[in-house]
Design a protein around this motif. Structure first.
Motif, PDB file in Angstrom:
ATOM      1  N   UNK A 115       0.690  -0.970  -0.316  1.00 53.54           N
ATOM      2  CA  UNK A 115       0.091  -0.478   0.001  1.00 53.54           C
ATOM      3  C   UNK A 115       0.946   1.413   0.094  1.00 53.54           C
ATOM      4  N   UNK A 116       0.737   2.324  -0.465  1.00 52.33           N
ATOM      5  CA  UNK A 116       1.346   3.173  -0.825  1.00 52.33           C
ATOM      6  C   UNK A 116       0.323   4.401  -0.316  1.00 52.33           C
ATOM      7  N   UNK A 137       2.546  13.286  -7.285  1.00 53.42           N
ATOM      8  CA  UNK A 137       2.482  12.790  -8.266  1.00 53.42           C
ATOM      9  C   UNK A 137       3.327  12.205  -9.037  1.00 53.42           C
ATOM     10  N   UNK A 138       5.397  12.431  -8.558  1.00 54.28           N
ATOM     11  CA  UNK A 138       5.953  12.085  -8.700  1.00 54.28           C
ATOM     12  C   UNK A 138       6.273  10.808  -8.028  1.00 54.28           C
ATOM     13  N   UNK A 139       6.576  11.278  -6.781  1.00 51.32           N
ATOM     14  CA  UNK A 139       6.921  10.097  -6.194  1.00 51.32           C
ATOM     15  C   UNK A 139       6.059   8.703  -6.417  1.00 51.32           C
ATOM     16  N   UNK A 140       4.433   8.762  -6.535  1.00 56.33           N
ATOM     17  CA  UNK A 140       3.927   8.169  -6.542  1.00 56.33           C
ATOM     18  C   UNK A 140       4.199   7.419  -8.051  1.00 56.33           C
ATOM     19  N   UNK A 141       4.569   8.402  -9.040  1.00 59.59           N
ATOM     20  CA  UNK A 141       5.134   6.932 -10.858  1.00 59.59           C
ATOM     21  C   UNK A 141       5.902   6.352 -10.504  1.00 59.59           C
ATOM     22  N   UNK A 201       5.060   2.893  -8.427  1.00 62.64           N
ATOM     23  CA  UNK A 201       4.373   2.053  -9.137  1.00 62.64           C
ATOM     24  C   UNK A 201       4.529   0.991  -9.132  1.00 62.64           C
ATOM     25  N   UNK A 202       5.565   0.725  -9.825  1.00 60.28           N
ATOM     26  CA  UNK A 202       5.847  -0.790  -9.186  1.00 60.28           C
ATOM     27  C   UNK A 202       5.833  -1.926  -8.058  1.00 60.28           C
ATOM     28  N   UNK A 203       6.124  -0.910  -7.169  1.00 57.77           N
ATOM     29  CA  UNK A 203       6.152  -1.908  -6.067  1.00 57.77           C
ATOM     30  C   UNK A 203       5.075  -1.357  -5.073  1.00 57.77           C
ATOM     31  N   UNK A 204       3.728  -1.382  -6.171  1.00 60.51           N
ATOM     32  CA  UNK A 204       2.672  -0.566  -4.981  1.00 60.51           C
ATOM     33  C   UNK A 204       1.321  -1.977  -5.682  1.00 60.51           C
ATOM     34  N   UNK A 205       0.359  -2.097  -5.495  1.00 58.29           N
ATOM     35  CA  UNK A 205      -0.757  -3.023  -5.537  1.00 58.29           C
ATOM     36  C   UNK A 205      -1.343  -1.892  -5.028  1.00 58.29           C
ATOM     37  N   UNK A 206      -1.517  -1.205  -3.990  1.00 58.97           N
ATOM     38  CA  UNK A 206      -3.251   0.241  -4.102  1.00 58.97           C
ATOM     39  C   UNK A 206      -2.502   1.584  -3.437  1.00 58.97           C
ATOM     40  N   UNK A 239      -6.303  11.794  -7.578  1.00 56.57           N
ATOM     41  CA  UNK A 239      -5.022  10.301  -7.980  1.00 56.57           C
ATOM     42  C   UNK A 239      -5.896   9.454  -8.589  1.00 56.57           C
ATOM     43  N   UNK A 240      -6.340   8.633  -8.705  1.00 54.32           N
ATOM     44  CA  UNK A 240      -7.360   8.395  -9.523  1.00 54.32           C
ATOM     45  C   UNK A 240      -6.548   8.457 -11.108  1.00 54.32           C
ATOM     46  N   UNK A 241      -6.756  10.148 -11.923  1.00 57.61           N
ATOM     47  CA  UNK A 241      -6.080   9.987 -12.750  1.00 57.61           C
ATOM     48  C   UNK A 241      -5.170  10.213 -13.366  1.00 57.61           C
ATOM     49  N   UNK A 242      -3.885  10.340 -12.434  1.00 54.10           N
ATOM     50  CA  UNK A 242      -2.478   9.987 -12.457  1.00 54.10           C
ATOM     51  C   UNK A 242      -1.468   8.914 -11.592  1.00 54.10           C
ATOM     52  N   UNK A 243      -1.975   8.107 -10.754  1.00 50.65           N
ATOM     53  CA  UNK A 243      -1.180   6.808  -9.971  1.00 50.65           C
ATOM     54  C   UNK A 243      -0.681   6.031 -10.953  1.00 50.65           C
TER      55      UNK A 243
END
Length: 381
Positions: free
Chosen positions: A3-4, A80-84, A87-92, A106-110
């Motif tokens: 989880x992020x 947004x940069x950190x979330x991107x 993303x490869x180590x995040x499920x939700x 957030x659903x637009x860019x995560x």
């Protein structure tokens, strides 16, 4: 599940609100259940990346975050940069709504399944304060979510009005077990605990009411907390001639907060709006009755017999209620009733509900367009 959590506020930051407490109490229990949780927060003076109770906290932004504006701007730019990058180590991804515009959609860019947690939904009030149409950002962001968690039924109703297609789980806040530790005592003082913010917390209304009733009360008004309007509050206390009847305690947490709650005679919550009202539940758990305005969310958590609701924003009625209940016989019975009611707000049970909401959200959101992630998630679970 990895989880992020876009948590915005760090619970160890001085002046942090109840929302960050909820974030940590739920997340540390999820970690104990096998989740991996990383929380992105704003920076603040003294910030550091750390692991607390198994939860990884990563403050993001620029510089030291010495004021509210730089903390907000730094977070908005960096998240947004950190979330991107993660993303490869995040499920939700979990987006906490925050002031002043609630959600960054957030659903637009995560690029990952995303659910929101709504502990703050007051963009309209901030729009009036700042003369900026923040409510339209809030409305757009809510409409971009498919699933949300609201901390009260009142907030859930507002969310569904903004986006009728939403699925909203109502999962409230819990009470720290430490609230039951101090022995309740029928004290002399009236207590306010919260962020020192005029518009939201109604501190101006509280001072007006105190002017009208303090001559009928033996104790003082104690105000605990920090916030952006502290200087304004100090000036208002002086100008109203209340310097001898109002004491500012600063920011209280842990045992000191619960002792202050249990030793007060009454706790007053003059808020103009709330999404839950954690202080009210903590006060009831500590054995102290609560007086509040009759507004959505607060009316859900102040039951008859454990506290009293006053017509919203009626200062004269608030003053009368404080003076009447201060002298009322039977406050011990109100204390017992409040503690029994607060016992239903248990962090362990709430964390179980939130874990189930996460699993359901991930399954549904994967089915609706992110199926390519399903195999890797199922292999780990």
């Amino acid at each position: 599940m990895r989880v992020l959590h876009l948590g915005f506020e760090d619970p160890v930051m001085p002046g942090a609100g109840g929302g960050s407490v909820r974030t940590h109490e739920i997340n540390r229990r999820l970690v104990s259940a096998g989740f991996q949780v990383t929380v992105l927060t704003t920076r603040y003076p003294g910030w550091r990346e750390r692991i607390q109770d198994g939860v990884l906290y990563v403050p993001i932004g620029f510089g030291m975050g010495r004021n509210r504006l730089t903390r907000l701007l730094g977070y908005v730019v960096r998240v947004p940069i950190e979330a991107r990058n993660r993303r490869t180590t995040t499920d939700l991804v979990v987006e906490d709504f925050f002031a002043p515009f609630s959600t960054m959609a957030a659903p637009l860019w995560t690029q990952r399944p995303t659910i929101g947690i709504v502990q703050w939904l007051h963009a309209a009030e901030k729009a009036r304060q700042y003369k900026v149409p923040l409510q339209w950002i809030e409305r757009l962001g809510v409409r971009k979510h498919r699933r949300l968690i609201a901390v009260s039924a009142g907030i859930a109703d507002r969310l569904e009005a903004l986006n009728p297609g939403l699925h909203v789980d109502v999962i409230g806040n819990g009470v720290d077990p430490g609230a039951w530790t101090p022995e309740p005592r029928l004290g002399q003082d009236v207590l306010f605990i919260g962020r020192l913010e005029y518009g939201h917390k109604g501190l101006d209304l509280l001072l007006e009411a105190w002017v009208q009733c303090c001559d009928r009360i033996d104790g003082n008004l104690l105000i605990a907390g920090t916030g952006p309007d502290e200087a304004r509050l100090r000036a208002a206390i002086h100008d109203a001639g209340l310097s001898n009847r109002v004491r500012l305690l600063g920011w209280l947490s842990g045992d000191k907060k619960f002792q202050a709650l249990s030793h007060a005679r009454l706790v007053v919550m003059p808020s103009r709006h709330e999404t839950f009202g954690l202080v009210a539940i903590e006060a009831l758990a500590a054995g102290t009755p609560v007086i509040a305005f009759n507004i959505p969310c607060l009316r859900e958590i102040i039951p008859d017999g454990a506290g009293w609701l006053v017509d919203a924003f009626d200062v004269a009625a608030l003053a009368e209620e404080i003076s009447r209940r201060y002298l009322q016989a039977g406050l011990a019975e109100a204390s017992d009733h409040g503690r029994a009611f607060a016992a239903g707000y248990n962090w362990d049970g709430l964390a179980d509900l939130q874990a189930e909401a996460y699993r359901n959200a991930l399954t549904q959101l994967l089915e609706k367009g992110l199926v390519q992630q399903q195999d890797s998630y199922e292999e780990r679970t």
